[in-house]
Design a protein around this motif. Structure first.
Motif, PDB file in Angstrom:
ATOM      1  N   MET A 242       0.846  -1.202   0.000  1.00 51.52           N
ATOM      2  CA  MET A 242       0.000   0.000   0.000  1.00 51.52           C
ATOM      3  C   MET A 242       0.872   1.237   0.000  1.00 51.52           C
ATOM      4  O   MET A 242       1.842   1.323   0.731  1.00 51.52           O
TER       5      MET A 242
ATOM      6  N   ASP B 143      -4.424  -2.436  -1.480  1.00 51.87           N
ATOM      7  CA  ASP B 143      -5.735  -2.751  -0.919  1.00 51.87           C
ATOM      8  C   ASP B 143      -6.170  -1.698   0.094  1.00 51.87           C
ATOM      9  O   ASP B 143      -5.358  -1.030   0.706  1.00 51.87           O
ATOM     10  N   ILE B 144      -7.505  -1.592   0.220  1.00 48.79           N
ATOM     11  CA  ILE B 144      -8.048  -0.832   1.346  1.00 48.79           C
ATOM     12  C   ILE B 144      -8.881  -1.832   2.141  1.00 48.79           C
ATOM     13  O   ILE B 144     -10.037  -2.094   1.824  1.00 48.79           O
ATOM     14  N   THR B 145      -8.248  -2.408   3.142  1.00 50.95           N
ATOM     15  CA  THR B 145      -8.944  -3.434   3.920  1.00 50.95           C
ATOM     16  C   THR B 145      -8.707  -3.196   5.401  1.00 50.95           C
ATOM     17  O   THR B 145      -7.976  -2.277   5.779  1.00 50.95           O
TER      18      THR B 145
ATOM     19  N   TYR C 131      -6.900  -4.543   7.238  1.00 46.95           N
ATOM     20  CA  TYR C 131      -5.503  -4.642   7.653  1.00 46.95           C
ATOM     21  C   TYR C 131      -4.789  -3.306   7.619  1.00 46.95           C
ATOM     22  O   TYR C 131      -3.796  -3.121   8.295  1.00 46.95           O
ATOM     23  N   ASN C 132      -5.286  -2.391   6.767  1.00 44.30           N
ATOM     24  CA  ASN C 132      -4.528  -1.137   6.698  1.00 44.30           C
ATOM     25  C   ASN C 132      -5.376   0.124   6.865  1.00 44.30           C
ATOM     26  O   ASN C 132      -4.909   1.227   6.648  1.00 44.30           O
ATOM     27  N   VAL C 133      -6.645  -0.053   7.220  1.00 41.53           N
ATOM     28  CA  VAL C 133      -7.486   1.138   7.344  1.00 41.53           C
ATOM     29  C   VAL C 133      -6.955   2.109   8.389  1.00 41.53           C
ATOM     30  O   VAL C 133      -7.017   3.332   8.207  1.00 41.53           O
TER      31      VAL C 133
ATOM     32  N   GLU D 293      -3.907   2.644   9.301  1.00 46.60           N
ATOM     33  CA  GLU D 293      -2.740   3.323   8.732  1.00 46.60           C
ATOM     34  C   GLU D 293      -3.162   4.395   7.727  1.00 46.60           C
ATOM     35  O   GLU D 293      -2.710   5.542   7.759  1.00 46.60           O
ATOM     36  N   LEU D 294      -4.085   3.975   6.839  1.00 45.25           N
ATOM     37  CA  LEU D 294      -4.563   4.885   5.788  1.00 45.25           C
ATOM     38  C   LEU D 294      -5.241   6.105   6.380  1.00 45.25           C
ATOM     39  O   LEU D 294      -5.062   7.235   5.943  1.00 45.25           O
TER      40      LEU D 294
ATOM     41  N   GLN E  85      -4.774   7.409   9.212  1.00 42.84           N
ATOM     42  CA  GLN E  85      -3.756   8.268   9.797  1.00 42.84           C
ATOM     43  C   GLN E  85      -3.145   9.173   8.712  1.00 42.84           C
ATOM     44  O   GLN E  85      -3.094  10.384   8.860  1.00 42.84           O
TER      45      GLN E  85
ATOM     46  N   GLU F 188     -11.196   0.650  12.569  1.00 45.16           N
ATOM     47  CA  GLU F 188     -11.299  -0.798  12.682  1.00 45.16           C
ATOM     48  C   GLU F 188     -12.604  -1.232  13.360  1.00 45.16           C
ATOM     49  O   GLU F 188     -12.883  -2.408  13.489  1.00 45.16           O
TER      50      GLU F 188
END
Lengths: 110, 736
Positions: free
Chosen positions: A1, A20-22, A24-26, A28-29, A31, B209
């Motif tokens: 990403m 990906d935007i999932t 797992y990284n939402v 981080e994104l 932020q 999340e």
């Protein structure tokens, strides 16, 4: 990403999300993208490189849009990838975001 | 005119039954005030009586029952609360209605007596008094709510409405709402979907999340509700799922509901699951909500919501479906009730049948005897087959007369209710074993003695609340009615937790009355049973209740007339328990035939404990001390031959001991011969033999001879009394 700054002008920024935007990284994104929300009025997200997006991803996009509007700014999506279009269609969110979706000729599934 | 009379008779009977039901229902409301069904049955009782009275032009009844019906309807609608006051007024209204009916039947057309009319007016005023107008707000229809939340353009008629509210932890639990939606699409068409991020906070508070997504879906599919629900099976813990069937389906469900079989009464939830309008999960959730709220609100005194209401509130089913299911449930109930209606048979016809069956049993025994005597081997099979049929016929015929004692028991609710009011005591009646069956004639004959014993328990037994509190007992007294079967007998117990019997006082009175002598040597139990003696009352003061009906001596006599016995047990300060032991039936019993010399006797089989050969090691007779040593146990005994004075039998014959048991007591009966089991048709003895000791009846044997049926209770008593007491004790006292 990765978030690539495609174009930056005063008050507006054109960003491309690659990957990906999932779930797992939402975090981080969010932020990374929140930083722009505070400084820039107009954000355009290029989603051409998004191979996969899940519920959390969609929610993040909705959140960013809501935040931008709340701050008097604007967030638009562009160059939706196949995955993004599928999800937006599934959830009937195309009108919610209100961005023109360009469908390329070689897309078969839609 | 004749037809009119018949119709009137039917009306009278129906009204009476309805009023009895109404009374039962009212009394059960005392303990279970929130039972909607009971309220419905009250309403129906009044409504039906009003309707039929109208047919006959019994206006006074119509006017009065109309008022009661109106009030009950309000209760039914939840506009009025049932409380003890209202129950009392309704009970009185029920009595009043009965009086009105009596008046109209006897003297229709004449004016209602002034007193009756005044009572009527007062009751109407009381019925209407304290009106509460709080009307429960019915929740708005589900469709409206979904529409207002989910966007106006969803056509609810042909579409399932699915609402998914994911919980914040869904993403972290690995749940992706999108995958469920994709799966859902395989079952049908998502016609419309509204995605909202309900309550998503702004700024820093938003956790990407956490899941804030809610979906409202209009879904077109032929799948069943269960299939659709299964799509979300994995998300069940992380998502509030509500699936509302399409309105178009309601018609189908209604039809299915209508077609449901009416022979079985089922719960609303089960009915709706069966037609597919609900899934088990829906019902479970609703039930949890119901018990949850009932538990939480119990202290506030509010009632749990009906399941149907909860289901509608949770948007899993439409109101019309619940209404229909309720209606259906009601129909089923009525149908079952009407099917359970008994055929009324003239008691004499039934008695005649039982007599015939008795004769049949005897002649079948005779036939067996002949078959055996002539050694007709090919006939013996047929005879055996017929024998077993005769036995079944006998059992079935006797069962016809069996009724549950519960009805009799519940009548006493009223007695307890009224008497405790009258005495200013707080008394509850607990009933158990109401399903125990016994002979109709026995039930009828036991009613008076029972009433007397219960009144006694209420009046003499249970103390006043103040006294009870002072004694460290709860202010509310308890009278328990219990019935159970015990070896061919039914035992009815009346237990109270009152003051108990004072044996000193009883002895004092008994001495004063000359019932016993000073050196009585009576056991505690025997002392208690003195209260059954005529002319002994431990109550210093007569109350309005004493002197009503029969006395304790009559109670005992009535019970003994039924070949029963009564025992009393008490602990001072703790309460009294009276146990009535009655034979199950008065007509035919399984007997055990024994013989001494040429005579034959029948012992009711249920009272036979065991048979032992006299010479056996485990059993030794002590002629001097007059007891049998049965495996180290001392057993009083009686030689039947000596007792009845039959000619001495064959001296070489080996004697046997039949150990008989009645309640707590035991004795051995020494006989010459054991003949084994025998179907015994009891023929009552004539008046002349009524006072004969040790004999309760006679029966005709297959060969035409007569055998006497032994009164085991009396014989045990005789055996015990025959036994010399150890020297240290005074001679036994014979009962007066």
């Amino acid at each position: 990403m990765a978030i690539e700054v495609k174009q930056q002008r005063p008050g507006s920024v054109h960003l491309a999300i690659d990957g990906d935007i999932t779930i797992y990284n939402v975090a981080e994104l969010r932020q990374a993208l929140s930083a722009y929300l505070d400084t820039v009025k107009e954000i355009q997200l290029d989603l051409a490189g998004v191979a996969e997006i899940d519920g959390a991803g969609v929610q993040l996009l909705m959140f960013l849009k809501q935040e931008a509007l709340a701050k008097g700014g604007e967030l638009s999506l562009a160059r939706h990838s196949e995955a993004v279009v599928e999800v937006l269609e599934l959830l009937n969110l195309s009108t919610h975001f209100g961005d023109p979706i360009v469908i390329s000729a070689d897309w078969k599934s839609l | 005119m004749n037809e009119m009379d018949t119709a009137l008779a039917i009306f009278a009977q129906e009204a009476e039954e309805l009023l009895v039901d109404m009374e039962d229902a009212l009394l059960s409301l005392d303990s279970d005030p929130d039972n909607g069904e009971t309220v419905n049955s009250l309403f129906r009782a009044m409504h039906t009586i009003k309707g039929s009275s109208g047919l006959f032009g019994f206006d006074p009844i119509v006017v009065f029952t109309h008022e009661a019906e109106t009030v009950l309807d309000k209760v039914r609608q939840g506009e009025r609360q049932i409380d003890s006051n209202l129950i009392a007024v309704l009970l009185e209204s029920k009595d009043h209605a009965a009086k009105l009916i009596e008046h109209c039947l006897k003297a229709n057309g004449t004016a209602v007596p002034a007193e009756l009319a005044a009572t009527g007016l007062r009751l109407i005023a009381q019925l209407n008094g304290g009106k509460e107008t709080a009307i429960q707000q019915r929740p708005d229809s589900v469709e409206d709510q979904v529409l207002s939340e989910g966007g106006g353009e969803i056509a609810v008629d042909e579409h399932w409405l699915i609402s998914l509210e994911f919980k914040p932890d869904s993403f972290r639990d690995g749940i992706d709402p999108l995958s469920f939606l994709r799966y859902l699409k395989t079952l049908g068409d998502i016609k419309q979907i509204v995605t909202v991020a309900e309550g998503m906070p702004s700024g820093e508070a938003m956790d990407p999340e956490s899941c804030y997504l809610h979906f409202k879906i209009a879904f077109q599919s032929e799948a069943s509700k269960e299939t659709i629900e299964r799509v979300f099976e994995f998300a069940a813990d992380d998502c509030e799922i509500k699936i509302l069937p399409p309105n178009a389906k309601i018609g189908e469900y209604l039809q299915l509901l209508d077609a449901q079989d009416e022979t079985r009464l089922r719960k609303i939830g089960d009915m709706l699951i069966q037609v597919g309008a609900l899934t088990e999960h829906d019902v479970e959730t609703a039930l949890q909500t119901q018990t949850g709220s009932a538990g939480g609100e119990a202290e506030a005194g509010t009632k749990a919501k009906p399941l149907g209401e909860i289901l509608v509130e949770q948007h899993v089913v439409q109101q019309p479906l619940v209404d229909q299911a309720l209606k259906k449930q009601e129909q089923t109930k009525q149908k079952i009730a009407s099917e359970a209606n008994y055929i009324r048979v003239d008691a004499t016809k039934l008695g005649h049948l039982i007599n015939l069956v008795g004769e049949l049993v005897i002649s079948s025994a005779a036939m067996n005897l002949i078959v055996e005597k002539h050694g007709l081997s090919d006939a013996s099979d047929v005879a055996a087959g017929m024998n077993s049929l005769v036995n079944s016929i006998r059992d079935t015929a006797l069962e016809l007369r069996m009724v549950q004692i519960g009805d009799t028991f519940s009548r006493f609710r009223r007695v307890v209710h009224d008497v405790s009011k009258e005495l200013n005591k707080d008394i509850q009646l607990l009933i158990s074993g109401g399903e125990t069956e016994l002979d109709k004639t026995v039930v009828e004959k036991i009613q008076d003695p029972l009433t007397h014993l219960i009144r006694n328990a209420l009046d003499h037994g249970i103390e006043h609340p103040a006294q009870r509190l002072a004694a460290g007992k709860p202010a509310q007294g308890t009278v328990q009615l219990n019935a159970y079967h015990e070896s061919g007998h039914i035992v009815i117990q009346i237990a109270d937790d009152g003051a108990g019997l004072n044996s000193e006082k009883i002895l004092e009175k008994a001495l004063a009355n000359g019932l016993i002598k000073k050196d009585h040597g009576l056991s505690q139990r025997e002392i208690y049973s003195l209260i059954f003696a005529a002319g002994l009352s431990t109550k210093d003061q007569a109350t309005s209740l004493s002197g009503r009906g029969v006395g304790m001596d009559v109670v005992k006599r009535n019970i003994e007339a039924l070949r029963g016995s009564v025992e009393i047990d008490s602990e001072e300060g703790q309460g009294t328990t009276i146990s009535i032991r009655l034979p199950l039936t008065l007509a035919i019993i399984d007997g055990f035939m024994v013989g001494t010399a040429a005579e034959r006797f029948i012992i009711p089989l249920s009272m036979v404990d065991e048979c032992i050969e006299m010479s056996a090691n485990e059993c030794e007779i002590d002629e001097v001390q007059h007891y049998i040593n049965l495996r180290g146990k001392v057993l009083p005994y009686l030689r039947l031959g000596d007792y009845f004075g039959t000619p001495a039998g064959n001296a070489n014959q080996r004697e046997s001991v039949v150990v008989v048991k009645f309640g707590q007591t035991e004795a051995g009966l020494v006989v010459d011969e054991l003949h084994g089991e025998h179907q015994t048709v009891i023929k009552p003895l004539g008046k002349v033999f009524e006072r004969l000791k040790g004999i309760t009846g006679a029966t005709v044997l297959g060969d035409g001879t007569v055998a006497l049926i032994l009164d085991v209770q009396g014989l045990i008593q005789a055996a015990i009394e025959h036994k010399p007491r150890p020297l240290a004790h005074k001679p036994a006292l014979r009962r007066v």
